[in-house]
Design an enzyme around this catalytic site. Structure first.
Site, short mmCIF file in Angstrom:
data_model
loop_
_atom_site.label_atom_id
_atom_site.label_comp_id
_atom_site.label_asym_id
_atom_site.label_seq_id
_atom_site.Cartn_x
_atom_site.Cartn_y
_atom_site.Cartn_z
N TRP A 99 3.76 6.25 -10.51
CA TRP A 99 3.85 4.91 -9.94
C TRP A 99 4.00 3.84 -11.01
O TRP A 99 4.77 2.89 -10.84
CB TRP A 99 2.67 4.63 -9.00
CG TRP A 99 2.87 5.40 -7.73
CD1 TRP A 99 2.25 6.57 -7.37
CD2 TRP A 99 3.81 5.11 -6.70
NE1 TRP A 99 2.76 7.01 -6.17
CE2 TRP A 99 3.71 6.15 -5.72
CE3 TRP A 99 4.74 4.09 -6.48
CZ2 TRP A 99 4.49 6.18 -4.57
CZ3 TRP A 99 5.52 4.11 -5.32
CH2 TRP A 99 5.39 5.14 -4.39
N ASP A 143 -1.82 -2.47 -9.68
CA ASP A 143 -1.42 -1.82 -8.42
C ASP A 143 -2.61 -1.00 -7.90
O ASP A 143 -2.81 0.14 -8.28
CB ASP A 143 -0.22 -0.91 -8.68
CG ASP A 143 0.21 -0.15 -7.43
OD1 ASP A 143 -0.47 -0.27 -6.39
OD2 ASP A 143 1.21 0.58 -7.50
N LYS A 189 -2.88 3.40 2.48
CA LYS A 189 -3.71 4.42 1.87
C LYS A 189 -5.18 4.15 2.18
O LYS A 189 -5.78 4.82 3.01
CB LYS A 189 -3.44 4.49 0.38
CG LYS A 189 -1.98 4.89 0.10
CD LYS A 189 -1.59 4.74 -1.34
CE LYS A 189 -0.10 4.98 -1.55
NZ LYS A 189 0.36 6.33 -1.24
#
Lengths: 360, 360
Positions: A102, A172, A196
């Protein structure tokens, strides 16, 4: 069938109590005669839902008043563009820490807008560790320092908040937000796709320090301008109303569990149980360094990779679903977000021990 | 209380049968033991939901195979940027028709990316008509011609599809998609925020001819690149899964009603009833030209504007909600989307006649 234990990395399990409330209110919210899905975002019912959700999130994370909370669309991927477009503010260079898939994607997208300085990378070790901050090559004139507190795919989590000095710190938090307290005042900007650890896909939460807003690069789409979103209470156009409502139900549920300190204790206990079971076995292996193992996403391999398919299939038969590892990594991965009950972790460990005994 | 008749312009009323099915499936979709909200978008259950929704939409609109169907986030406002970013394709100029608030917003945003040629405008007449196409000043070298088939705020709807010659025709169908058949082959690109005539906020449908993809302007965020979205089946990142599922339920419901020809007949009848009631009264007035009155959004004023508040409040008491006109226009507006039952229109007309009698 009865409800399964869903270990998906996202979209992911939601608290059953939240789903039950959403179900009960589906045709009529609070006696108003319509579904939340049908409400104009400009009228009183949704205004109260939206305001309460923000207030509860502010309380949970103890967000200082000089931070704006935005309820946006587009996922973390949209943030990968929005962050340089908004936070470059006339500077040329941005610092990024590369700790996995990511952060790499964030870096690739940022390169379209300026010069990315990768201050440290754990790619040489196959992204199983976090580079010691003493080794980072930070630029004191960088527009910001970006990192990924938890890498969802490889299960690597920072045990510390980096010291960025006067450079705004950007993070993030997609797969770890609300799993434990955060000191928001350490950050310039926090973002998280909701699918999530918050709940519904199609919602992205951004928490941003007010003084960073208002200087976009010229080609920035109006919807990607944080200041426009902030000045309009995330309602410059129609927001993702139902996802906002569901997030609000999750925030209420978290408060009822005792807030983020209570969640931290539960999450640490759930993760420790599973890591202990993995480490105590010759059949299972977790490749991640002990110092940076994620509480939320726990990858593990089987001693015999040929058994991966049988493991996943038998687990599914036992009501333990979405355990297959990410296609880029293989093996297994169990995501233990806030909404995963401890009973789910116990059931997984029981299954793993039984499977190892039968196949070891 | 019992369900109200909700005349909101969007988010708007959904078919009760759709809400009832979503309610029944909230904790367990199709016996799989989890909510659609909890499903990974990469696994079989959601893959089947997504594919079925696209297939049903293609059937309803008879979409040719050389068109891609995208399920995106960000609303029409994001399309206002994405369209020039993707469709300029090295050209400098874009044609736009200005027929109201939404086309004006599209024009303002397009100006950030190139030279906008406003081919015609009805602003001088306060946006109550559609300029005759014979008067349009189109550029045969324009990158595309953009128009707004239905203006949600002022209730102005095109009764024809413009002839754009070889220039790709681009249309914002947000408030009229699925209300009647469209000849998709006449268009280069069709887009629609879902929260009006499809259902859930947070989903935007784009139908685009394949040959127009692949030439973005340099600063285009990856999420704004139609080709990236098309090549990844709208799953480059996590899509708005629950909104996609709800849209699929609406598509199934539309097929059960007999498809778009059947909906067109119902919609024309519902709208005609209300226009007839307005035109037959000295108390109510619709400012829109007879030739371009919307089937979906019907604005009307009261003979005594001082009664607006009382009208809206008494209507709400009677279970007829969200009738207040847009803040930029005033008066009243009744949105009669597909999901508004004919009984709702009848109840509104009955209330209007009673109110006029008591206050005329």
């Amino acid at each position: 069938m009865s409800r399964v234990f869903n270990f998906s990395a996202g979209p992911a399990v939601l608290p059953e109590a939240v789903l039950a409330q959403a179900q009960a209110e589906m045709l009529d919210w609070n006696g108003c005669g319509m579904s939340v899905l049908e409400m104009s975002h400009r009228e009183k019912h949704f205004a109260s839902i939206a305001a309460q959700a923000e207030a509860d999130l502010r309380e949970l994370l103890d967000i200082p008043s000089h931070y704006k909370v935005l309820f946006l669309q587009g996922g973390a991927y949209s943030q990968f563009s929005m962050i340089p477009m908004n936070l470059l503010r006339g500077k040329a260079r941005m610092d990024y820490v590369d700790t996995g898939d990511w952060s790499s994607k964030a870096i690739d997208e940022a390169r379209r807008y300026g010069d990315v300085n990768v201050v440290a990378s754990s790619s040489a070790g196959n992204y199983t560790s976090i580079p010691d901050q003493a080794s980072w090559q930070c630029d004191p004139n960088a527009a910001y320092l970006h990192y990924t507190p938890n890498e969802t795919i490889r299960g690597v989590e920072f045990g510390f908040v980096p010291d960025a000095g006067d450079v705004p710190l950007v993070a993030d938090f997609s797969s770890t937000i609300l799993s434990r307290p955060i000191d928001v005042s350490r950050f310039g900007l926090i973002y998280a796709g909701a699918q999530k650890n918050i709940g519904p896909a199609g919602l992205t939460i951004v928490i941003v320090r007010e003084d960073l807003l208002g200087q976009t690069v010229p080609c920035t789409p109006v919807m990607f301008d944080y200041k426009v979103q902030a000045d309009n209470g995330s309602m410059y156009n129609t927001p993702p109303t139902y996802a906002w409502y569901l997030a609000g139900l999750v925030f209420k549920w978290l408060k009822a569990q005792g807030g983020l300190s209570a969640m931290a204790a539960i999450n640490e206990r759930k993760a420790s149980k599973l890591y202990t079971a993995i480490d105590g076995s010759d059949f299972y292996h977790c490749p991640v360094d002990l110092m940076c193992r994620s509480w939320m996403n726990i990858p593990f391999t089987l001693a015999k990779p040929a058994l991966d398919k049988a493991f996943a299939a038998e687990a599914e038969q036992a009501g333990l679903v979405s355990l297959k590892g990410h296609r880029s990594v293989g093996g297994m991965r169990a995501s233990l977000y806030n909404a995963m009950p401890e009973a789910g972790v116990d059931a997984l460990i029981h299954f793993m021990q039984d499977f190892a005994q039968r196949n070891g």
